[in-house]
Design a protein around this motif. Structure first.
Motif: not given
Length: 125
Positions: A1-30
């Motif tokens: 089992m990993p030392s850090v094991d995180v699971l989270d969920e949140i509902f966003l009232a927007v289409p999946p493509a709108s959320v995916a566009a945020v995570f598609a940007d590597p600058l957002a990851w930083r």
């Protein structure tokens, strides 16, 4: 089992493509995870991304975007250990859990801005 094991969920009232566009940007990851080096190993488009993780932790991370009702259920997973020779700081898992909540609620505020309660999100048919 990993030392850090995180699971989270949140509902966003927007289409999946709108959320995916945020995570598609590597600058957002930083911005979201400044101490982690992420490398995509599975780009699932509107269903999310999977990364290998390096830097402060070593392991895997995933954002899974599940269509639900008139929006998206954002699932976040982080499974990681300290880098070789390192140790996990006390409270690291809780720190990462709280960071996941901050990212989720910030996205919710940004992407749902201007949507009247009870109304469908922009772009929903």
């Amino acid at each position: 089992m990993p030392s850090v094991d995180v699971l989270d969920e949140i509902f966003l009232a927007v289409p999946p493509a709108s959320v995916a566009a945020v995570f598609a940007d590597p600058l957002a990851w930083r911005r979201f995870w400044p101490d982690l080096r992420l490398e995509v190993y599975a780009d699932r488009g509107a269903e999310g991304l999977r990364w290998t993780v390096g830097g402060a932790l070593v392991g895997t991370q995933e954002v899974w975007l599940e269509p639900m009702l008139d929006g998206t259920l954002l699932h976040y997973f982080l499974r990681a250990d300290p880098p070789p020779g390192g140790t996990v700081r006390p409270g690291e898992a809780q720190r990462r859990q709280l960071a996941a909540k901050r990212v989720g609620f910030a996205l919710k505020a940004r992407l749902e801005a201007g949507r009247a309660p009870g109304c469908p999100p922009p772009g929903a048919d």
